[in-house]
Scaffold this motif. Structure first.
Motif, PDB file in Angstrom:
ATOM      1  N   ILE A   3      24.048  -4.531  41.383  1.00 31.20           N
ATOM      2  CA  ILE A   3      24.370  -3.129  41.315  1.00 31.20           C
ATOM      3  C   ILE A   3      25.475  -2.857  40.624  1.00 31.20           C
ATOM      4  O   ILE A   3      25.720  -1.792  39.682  1.00 31.20           O
ATOM      5  CB  ILE A   3      24.810  -2.815  42.706  1.00 31.20           C
ATOM      6  CG1 ILE A   3      23.391  -2.793  43.682  1.00 31.20           C
ATOM      7  CG2 ILE A   3      25.151  -1.222  43.164  1.00 31.20           C
ATOM      8  CD1 ILE A   3      23.639  -2.443  45.073  1.00 31.20           C
ATOM      9  N   ALA A   4      26.443  -3.701  40.674  1.00 28.72           N
ATOM     10  CA  ALA A   4      28.028  -3.373  39.765  1.00 28.72           C
ATOM     11  C   ALA A   4      27.455  -3.543  38.158  1.00 28.72           C
ATOM     12  O   ALA A   4      27.876  -2.670  37.438  1.00 28.72           O
ATOM     13  CB  ALA A   4      28.911  -4.481  40.107  1.00 28.72           C
ATOM     14  N   LEU A   5      26.757  -4.436  37.704  1.00 23.05           N
ATOM     15  CA  LEU A   5      26.413  -4.314  36.396  1.00 23.05           C
ATOM     16  C   LEU A   5      25.326  -3.226  36.067  1.00 23.05           C
ATOM     17  O   LEU A   5      25.638  -2.655  34.956  1.00 23.05           O
ATOM     18  CB  LEU A   5      25.626  -5.707  36.105  1.00 23.05           C
ATOM     19  CG  LEU A   5      26.349  -7.063  36.096  1.00 23.05           C
ATOM     20  CD1 LEU A   5      25.458  -8.300  36.074  1.00 23.05           C
ATOM     21  CD2 LEU A   5      27.434  -7.094  35.232  1.00 23.05           C
ATOM     22  N   PHE A   6      24.429  -2.682  37.033  1.00 25.02           N
ATOM     23  CA  PHE A   6      23.707  -1.567  36.618  1.00 25.02           C
ATOM     24  C   PHE A   6      24.739  -0.285  36.644  1.00 25.02           C
ATOM     25  O   PHE A   6      24.284   0.441  35.883  1.00 25.02           O
ATOM     26  CB  PHE A   6      22.585  -1.402  37.684  1.00 25.02           C
ATOM     27  CG  PHE A   6      21.963  -0.065  37.791  1.00 25.02           C
ATOM     28  CD1 PHE A   6      20.813   0.128  36.516  1.00 25.02           C
ATOM     29  CD2 PHE A   6      22.259   0.776  38.805  1.00 25.02           C
ATOM     30  CE1 PHE A   6      20.250   1.292  36.705  1.00 25.02           C
ATOM     31  CE2 PHE A   6      21.346   2.155  38.664  1.00 25.02           C
ATOM     32  CZ  PHE A   6      20.470   2.199  37.552  1.00 25.02           C
ATOM     33  N   ALA A   7      25.707  -0.413  37.502  1.00 27.30           N
ATOM     34  CA  ALA A   7      26.445   0.640  37.567  1.00 27.30           C
ATOM     35  C   ALA A   7      27.217   1.073  36.224  1.00 27.30           C
ATOM     36  O   ALA A   7      27.825   2.159  36.083  1.00 27.30           O
ATOM     37  CB  ALA A   7      27.550   0.546  38.823  1.00 27.30           C
ATOM     38  N   THR A   8      27.587   0.099  35.514  1.00 28.20           N
ATOM     39  CA  THR A   8      28.204   0.163  34.387  1.00 28.20           C
ATOM     40  C   THR A   8      27.615   1.180  33.379  1.00 28.20           C
ATOM     41  O   THR A   8      28.011   1.789  32.174  1.00 28.20           O
ATOM     42  CB  THR A   8      28.339  -1.060  33.456  1.00 28.20           C
ATOM     43  OG1 THR A   8      27.068  -1.725  33.200  1.00 28.20           O
ATOM     44  CG2 THR A   8      29.228  -2.190  34.311  1.00 28.20           C
ATOM     45  N   GLN A   9      26.094   1.409  33.483  1.00 33.10           N
ATOM     46  CA  GLN A   9      25.357   2.488  32.885  1.00 33.10           C
ATOM     47  C   GLN A   9      24.735   3.402  33.424  1.00 33.10           C
ATOM     48  O   GLN A   9      23.959   4.301  32.753  1.00 33.10           O
ATOM     49  CB  GLN A   9      24.270   1.442  32.006  1.00 33.10           C
ATOM     50  CG  GLN A   9      24.488   0.142  31.223  1.00 33.10           C
ATOM     51  CD  GLN A   9      25.189   0.308  30.169  1.00 33.10           C
ATOM     52  OE1 GLN A   9      25.124   1.351  29.529  1.00 33.10           O
ATOM     53  NE2 GLN A   9      26.370  -0.428  30.064  1.00 33.10           N
ATOM     54  N   ILE A  10      25.023   3.258  34.483  1.00 33.23           N
ATOM     55  CA  ILE A  10      24.452   4.296  35.513  1.00 33.23           C
ATOM     56  C   ILE A  10      24.615   5.961  35.107  1.00 33.23           C
ATOM     57  O   ILE A  10      23.884   6.976  35.324  1.00 33.23           O
ATOM     58  CB  ILE A  10      24.759   4.262  37.166  1.00 33.23           C
ATOM     59  CG1 ILE A  10      23.968   5.018  37.992  1.00 33.23           C
ATOM     60  CG2 ILE A  10      26.353   4.658  37.257  1.00 33.23           C
ATOM     61  CD1 ILE A  10      23.974   4.574  39.541  1.00 33.23           C
ATOM     62  N   ASP A  11      25.911   6.202  34.593  1.00 38.86           N
ATOM     63  CA  ASP A  11      26.405   7.472  34.361  1.00 38.86           C
ATOM     64  C   ASP A  11      25.450   8.250  33.026  1.00 38.86           C
ATOM     65  O   ASP A  11      25.360   9.133  32.719  1.00 38.86           O
ATOM     66  CB  ASP A  11      27.680   7.755  33.682  1.00 38.86           C
ATOM     67  CG  ASP A  11      28.205   6.710  32.720  1.00 38.86           C
ATOM     68  OD1 ASP A  11      27.316   5.999  32.324  1.00 38.86           O
ATOM     69  OD2 ASP A  11      29.229   7.067  32.224  1.00 38.86           O
ATOM     70  N   GLN A  12      24.817   7.346  32.338  1.00 38.83           N
ATOM     71  CA  GLN A  12      23.479   7.747  31.370  1.00 38.83           C
ATOM     72  C   GLN A  12      22.397   8.114  31.797  1.00 38.83           C
ATOM     73  O   GLN A  12      21.730   8.742  31.222  1.00 38.83           O
ATOM     74  CB  GLN A  12      23.475   6.641  30.346  1.00 38.83           C
ATOM     75  CG  GLN A  12      24.760   5.939  29.707  1.00 38.83           C
ATOM     76  CD  GLN A  12      24.449   4.719  28.724  1.00 38.83           C
ATOM     77  OE1 GLN A  12      23.342   4.670  28.352  1.00 38.83           O
ATOM     78  NE2 GLN A  12      25.372   3.916  28.631  1.00 38.83           N
ATOM     79  N   PHE A  13      22.065   7.872  33.165  1.00 40.78           N
ATOM     80  CA  PHE A  13      20.660   7.977  33.787  1.00 40.78           C
ATOM     81  C   PHE A  13      20.975   9.431  34.665  1.00 40.78           C
ATOM     82  O   PHE A  13      19.982  10.168  34.883  1.00 40.78           O
ATOM     83  CB  PHE A  13      20.171   7.173  34.355  1.00 40.78           C
ATOM     84  CG  PHE A  13      20.236   5.808  33.455  1.00 40.78           C
ATOM     85  CD1 PHE A  13      18.967   5.868  32.539  1.00 40.78           C
ATOM     86  CD2 PHE A  13      21.009   4.638  33.400  1.00 40.78           C
ATOM     87  CE1 PHE A  13      18.717   4.821  31.576  1.00 40.78           C
ATOM     88  CE2 PHE A  13      20.807   3.778  32.715  1.00 40.78           C
ATOM     89  CZ  PHE A  13      19.799   3.796  31.568  1.00 40.78           C
ATOM     90  N   PHE A  14      22.093   9.521  35.481  1.00 37.68           N
ATOM     91  CA  PHE A  14      22.392  10.414  36.430  1.00 37.68           C
ATOM     92  C   PHE A  14      23.293  11.202  36.456  1.00 37.68           C
ATOM     93  O   PHE A  14      24.530  10.612  36.344  1.00 37.68           O
ATOM     94  CB  PHE A  14      22.223   9.737  37.993  1.00 37.68           C
ATOM     95  CG  PHE A  14      21.226   8.685  38.169  1.00 37.68           C
ATOM     96  CD1 PHE A  14      19.670   9.216  38.350  1.00 37.68           C
ATOM     97  CD2 PHE A  14      21.321   7.199  38.208  1.00 37.68           C
ATOM     98  CE1 PHE A  14      18.682   8.346  38.732  1.00 37.68           C
ATOM     99  CE2 PHE A  14      20.187   6.553  38.336  1.00 37.68           C
ATOM    100  CZ  PHE A  14      19.066   7.065  38.714  1.00 37.68           C
ATOM    101  N   PRO A  15      23.350  12.529  36.659  1.00 34.66           N
ATOM    102  CA  PRO A  15      24.495  13.427  36.755  1.00 34.66           C
ATOM    103  C   PRO A  15      25.188  13.180  37.965  1.00 34.66           C
ATOM    104  O   PRO A  15      24.808  12.728  39.142  1.00 34.66           O
ATOM    105  CB  PRO A  15      23.786  14.864  36.802  1.00 34.66           C
ATOM    106  CG  PRO A  15      22.593  14.584  37.354  1.00 34.66           C
ATOM    107  CD  PRO A  15      22.148  13.168  36.770  1.00 34.66           C
TER     108      PRO A  15
END
Length: 239
Positions: free
Chosen positions: A168-180
């Protein structure tokens, strides 16, 4: 480093288990009462979390679809199989062991809660590990108490916890590119409510009231994001 909080969380569980071993020889009646207390506390926590969202249909559909997926791949059986393997590997000859139960129960408790998702998300997005540091303390004390009744198997729960939170932490580094951010906030609410119901199920299992296969409901914590997205799109379909 995105995984600092995750690693600290794992260490907290390990330390709690080690300290719990010092209290492992308490009277069986006391252990039963302690377990009942844990079960009741877990249920109360779950109900509190379950009220985080008023989008009941999202929670319901997430649990339904999550159950179908979970039963299809039978996560519960796989988790119990890992626990059984650990029990065979570490069980002392001639002694009763509940390593498998300790591993499975602790893994579910530590992974299902909202902090197990919000914490690593905050670590990945903002580099802030405060939530996971707090969770480490809570999990450490919980591990201590669980160890007094379920034994050494609790320590192995740090493996799925570290993997789960780490991903989850690693995915979160890119999450702002996918979800507002607006969607992300709603997702946290619905995920927390869904997780709360799973925690209620864990508490009921601890009290031996039910034998719900909680692990098979874990996919609902992911499915809730997809269900929420569709739910938010429905008004647009009729406008």
């Amino acid at each position: 480093m995105e995984l600092v909080g995750v690693i600290v969380n794992g260490l907290g569980i390990a330390l709690g288990t080690v300290f719990g071993l010092f209290f492992n020889k308490i009277n069986e009646r006391i252990k039963e009462t302690i377990m009942a207390g844990i079960g009741l506390t877990v249920i109360a926590l779950g109900f509190t979390m379950g009220l985080e969202s008023d989008r009941t249909i999202v929670i319901l559909l997430s649990l339904l679809f999550g159950a179908v997926i979970g039963e299809g791949i039978d996560l519960d059986e796989k988790l119990n199989r890992v626990g059984a393997h650990l029990e065979v590997r570490f069980k002392k000859e001639g002694k009763e062991s509940n390593i498998a139960e300790g591993f499975v129960t602790a893994s579910l408790i530590f992974c299902v809660g909202a902090l197990a998702v919000i914490g690593p998300l905050d670590s990945g997005i903002h580099g802030n590990h405060e939530i996971l540091y707090t969770k480490s303390i809570l999990d450490g004390f919980t591990a201590l108490v669980l160890t007094t009744t379920l034994g050494f198997g609790v320590i192995f729960s740090l493996i799925p916890v570290v993997i789960y939170e780490g991903v989850i932490a690693l995915f979160a580094t890119q999450i702002d590119q996918f979800f507002p951010e607006s969607f992300f906030n709603l997702f946290i609410e619905d995920m927390t409510a869904t997780g709360g119901l799973l925690i209620v199920a864990i508490g009921l299992n601890l009290l031996n009231v039910t034998r719900i296969r909680v692990a098979n409901l874990l996919p609902s914590l992911v499915i809730v994001g997809f269900v929420l997205f569709i739910y938010l799109q429905v008004p647009n379909w009729f406008s």
